[in-house]
Design a protein around this motif. Sequence first.
Motif, PDB file in Angstrom:
ATOM      1  N   HIS A  79       5.958  -9.520 -10.569  1.00  0.00           N
ATOM      2  CA  HIS A  79       5.220 -10.071  -9.428  1.00  0.00           C
ATOM      3  C   HIS A  79       5.243  -9.146  -8.216  1.00  0.00           C
ATOM      4  O   HIS A  79       4.591  -9.417  -7.213  1.00  0.00           O
ATOM      5  N   LEU A  80       6.019  -8.059  -8.284  1.00  0.00           N
ATOM      6  CA  LEU A  80       6.143  -7.147  -7.153  1.00  0.00           C
ATOM      7  C   LEU A  80       5.209  -5.957  -7.280  1.00  0.00           C
ATOM      8  O   LEU A  80       5.161  -5.311  -8.324  1.00  0.00           O
ATOM      9  N   LEU A  81       4.477  -5.677  -6.212  1.00  0.00           N
ATOM     10  CA  LEU A  81       3.749  -4.417  -6.125  1.00  0.00           C
ATOM     11  C   LEU A  81       4.732  -3.392  -5.583  1.00  0.00           C
ATOM     12  O   LEU A  81       5.258  -3.541  -4.477  1.00  0.00           O
ATOM     13  N   MET A  82       5.021  -2.364  -6.389  1.00  0.00           N
ATOM     14  CA  MET A  82       6.024  -1.374  -6.011  1.00  0.00           C
ATOM     15  C   MET A  82       5.394  -0.016  -5.801  1.00  0.00           C
ATOM     16  O   MET A  82       4.656   0.475  -6.656  1.00  0.00           O
ATOM     17  N   LEU A  83       5.704   0.602  -4.667  1.00  0.00           N
ATOM     18  CA  LEU A  83       5.184   1.934  -4.353  1.00  0.00           C
ATOM     19  C   LEU A  83       6.335   2.872  -4.044  1.00  0.00           C
ATOM     20  O   LEU A  83       7.192   2.572  -3.205  1.00  0.00           O
ATOM     21  N   GLU A  84       6.373   4.004  -4.737  1.00  0.00           N
ATOM     22  CA  GLU A  84       7.337   5.051  -4.455  1.00  0.00           C
ATOM     23  C   GLU A  84       6.703   6.077  -3.518  1.00  0.00           C
ATOM     24  O   GLU A  84       5.566   5.925  -3.070  1.00  0.00           O
ATOM     25  N   HIS A  85       7.451   7.149  -3.254  1.00  0.00           N
ATOM     26  CA  HIS A  85       7.059   8.132  -2.233  1.00  0.00           C
ATOM     27  C   HIS A  85       5.605   8.601  -2.362  1.00  0.00           C
ATOM     28  O   HIS A  85       4.815   8.476  -1.413  1.00  0.00           O
ATOM     29  N   ASN A  86       5.235   9.130  -3.515  1.00  0.00           N
ATOM     30  CA  ASN A  86       3.888   9.689  -3.680  1.00  0.00           C
ATOM     31  C   ASN A  86       2.808   8.628  -3.558  1.00  0.00           C
ATOM     32  O   ASN A  86       1.722   8.885  -3.009  1.00  0.00           O
ATOM     33  N   GLU A  87       3.123   7.428  -4.064  1.00  0.00           N
ATOM     34  CA  GLU A  87       2.140   6.338  -3.992  1.00  0.00           C
ATOM     35  C   GLU A  87       1.954   5.850  -2.559  1.00  0.00           C
ATOM     36  O   GLU A  87       0.842   5.468  -2.174  1.00  0.00           O
ATOM     37  N   ILE A  88       3.035   5.863  -1.784  1.00  0.00           N
ATOM     38  CA  ILE A  88       2.916   5.511  -0.360  1.00  0.00           C
ATOM     39  C   ILE A  88       2.043   6.538   0.351  1.00  0.00           C
ATOM     40  O   ILE A  88       1.163   6.191   1.143  1.00  0.00           O
ATOM     41  N   GLU A  89       2.276   7.822   0.052  1.00  0.00           N
ATOM     42  CA  GLU A  89       1.470   8.881   0.674  1.00  0.00           C
ATOM     43  C   GLU A  89       0.003   8.762   0.274  1.00  0.00           C
ATOM     44  O   GLU A  89      -0.894   8.980   1.102  1.00  0.00           O
ATOM     45  N   ASP A  90      -0.251   8.381  -0.982  1.00  0.00           N
ATOM     46  CA  ASP A  90      -1.646   8.190  -1.443  1.00  0.00           C
ATOM     47  C   ASP A  90      -2.300   7.024  -0.697  1.00  0.00           C
ATOM     48  O   ASP A  90      -3.479   7.094  -0.316  1.00  0.00           O
ATOM     49  N   ALA A  91      -1.524   5.952  -0.508  1.00  0.00           N
ATOM     50  CA  ALA A  91      -2.053   4.780   0.207  1.00  0.00           C
ATOM     51  C   ALA A  91      -2.387   5.146   1.652  1.00  0.00           C
ATOM     52  O   ALA A  91      -3.430   4.730   2.192  1.00  0.00           O
ATOM     53  N   ILE A  92      -1.520   5.942   2.268  1.00  0.00           N
ATOM     54  CA  ILE A  92      -1.768   6.393   3.640  1.00  0.00           C
ATOM     55  C   ILE A  92      -3.027   7.257   3.705  1.00  0.00           C
ATOM     56  O   ILE A  92      -3.889   7.077   4.576  1.00  0.00           O
ATOM     57  N   ALA A  93      -3.142   8.185   2.750  1.00  0.00           N
ATOM     58  CA  ALA A  93      -4.298   9.093   2.727  1.00  0.00           C
ATOM     59  C   ALA A  93      -5.606   8.347   2.512  1.00  0.00           C
ATOM     60  O   ALA A  93      -6.651   8.715   3.068  1.00  0.00           O
ATOM     61  N   SER A  94      -5.558   7.273   1.700  1.00  0.00           N
ATOM     62  CA  SER A  94      -6.790   6.545   1.380  1.00  0.00           C
ATOM     63  C   SER A  94      -7.349   5.777   2.573  1.00  0.00           C
ATOM     64  O   SER A  94      -8.519   5.396   2.577  1.00  0.00           O
ATOM     65  N   TYR A  95      -6.524   5.535   3.590  1.00  0.00           N
ATOM     66  CA  TYR A  95      -6.993   4.819   4.790  1.00  0.00           C
ATOM     67  C   TYR A  95      -6.830   5.679   6.042  1.00  0.00           C
ATOM     68  O   TYR A  95      -6.710   5.164   7.158  1.00  0.00           O
ATOM     69  N   LYS A  96      -6.839   6.985   5.846  1.00  0.00           N
ATOM     70  CA  LYS A  96      -6.630   7.914   6.955  1.00  0.00           C
ATOM     71  C   LYS A  96      -7.646   7.690   8.074  1.00  0.00           C
ATOM     72  O   LYS A  96      -8.850   7.556   7.834  1.00  0.00           O
ATOM     73  N   GLY A  97      -7.135   7.611   9.297  1.00  0.00           N
ATOM     74  CA  GLY A  97      -8.009   7.457  10.455  1.00  0.00           C
ATOM     75  C   GLY A  97      -8.406   6.033  10.778  1.00  0.00           C
ATOM     76  O   GLY A  97      -9.013   5.768  11.820  1.00  0.00           O
TER      77      GLY A  97
END
Length: 506
Positions: A116-134
């Motif tokens: 039931h948990l959405l889990m994000l590690e380092h690279n996935e967090i960086e990808d999430a940040i990049a996908s909503y940049k700005g």
Amino acid sequence: MELYEKIKRWAQLNPDRVAISSGGSDLTYREIEEYSNSLSIFISEKMKGNEPVIVYGHMEPLMVVCFLASVKSGRAYIPIDASIPEERVKKIIDDSGAKLFLSPGSIPANLKLYDHLLMLEHNEIEDAIASYKGKQPSSELFVKGDQNFYIIYTSGSTGNPKGVQITYNNLASFVEWMVSDFGLKENQRFLNQAPFSFDLSVMDLYPCLYLGGTLWTISKDLIANPKWLFQSLKESNINVWTSTPSFVEMCLMDQQFSEKMMPHMETFLFCGEMLPNETARKLKTRFPNAVIYNTYGPTEATVAVTSIEITEAILNEYPSLPVGTPKKDVEILVMDENGNAVSEGEKGEIVIIGKSVSKGYFNNEKLTKKSFFLYHNQPAYRTGDIGYIKSGWLFCAGRLDFQIKLNGYRMELEEIEVQLRKLSLVESAVIVPIYKDNKCQYLMAVVVPREHEFEKEYQLTAHLKKELQKLLPTYMIPKKFVYVSSLPMTNNGKVDRKKIANEVGV
């Protein structure tokens, strides 16, 4: 306190100033502002409920980005240090109802079994940040007022950790006090010694960000290696030191720890346990131009609520140092067992009243009602700490129950006993805190063992400590083990702890 606006302002005025420096990894004010904005939008779009967000790691700068992203999405965050045993982490996951688990490092394989948990590690967090940049989140979503800002899990007497809810208003009251009463200034460099899952870290993290400073972290790896530790302290150029007294005592053992090594030191802030007079005296000798503050407060009242500057006059007059006077929006009473205020100089339970007091324990109404109440329509908390007031100052004198502080960490002795009794070679056990000069030095386990094949007691001890490491944080594992054939009982059928302490020579 307008924390969000302050960080945004620093990102605009000094975008390239380092906000957090940890083990050679830095984040600037522009980066923490932009990254937390982007990640908050990701969280808002992926998560439908408002369950708290677990942030798991050890002092990585990206953890702070995750904290801010969580509250900007309208959700409290739960900091969990990577040193916490997996079984304890699982209990926090289950109790909190969290649906999102962010880790700037890696996530242990056993924790990934939560469907039931959405889990994000380092690279996935960086990808999430990049996908909503700005992208800019709506400030309407930001945690504010009496909404939970963070939830810190502390030791619980049932063997289960309990989550202390701290609201935006609680935090705002604390930060405003810190920046107004302790002489802190803009652009200073702050030491971060406590892991983010220990609320002492709040004393340096948020005043630092509010004032546009730089946070310099000291990881557990540095603490374990004195040579690396002192090299890091030399390079830090810090102005504001926040730690437990135990940590500074460890540093004082080395003669190089002085103003010569750290010439920019201005302010020492201590909390988490009793500050010994001798420790403060040594510190004043080594750092004659720095100011020392002693503070007091439980997690349930937002880090600290009293303070006093430790001067030569205070050191000379009080062998046991006072913890000072309360902040302006807090009242402190010392009460007897019937809830009546005691006379000056008389000991009783410390009760904290006012804006710093938590809403209570997350998802635990029973425990909340036990310790929290309204006093003249103000939130109040029974600390379980023994104290007395003398000359207008509060003094601490130990605990009413089995909850103790060791090296700045608060823990329930009963929780350790619950976990110790789970071990296959333990029939029964009691934890005895060993004190010297009113300060807990270490924990002793008095154990009735089951039949085993170890020839020597030290072999059994090594085995039990190894087993406990799977269930408890390292700081909760007893230093010494004593083995007995049975535990004495009182007339009412309870374990006679006083007799045990006498028998083992405490």
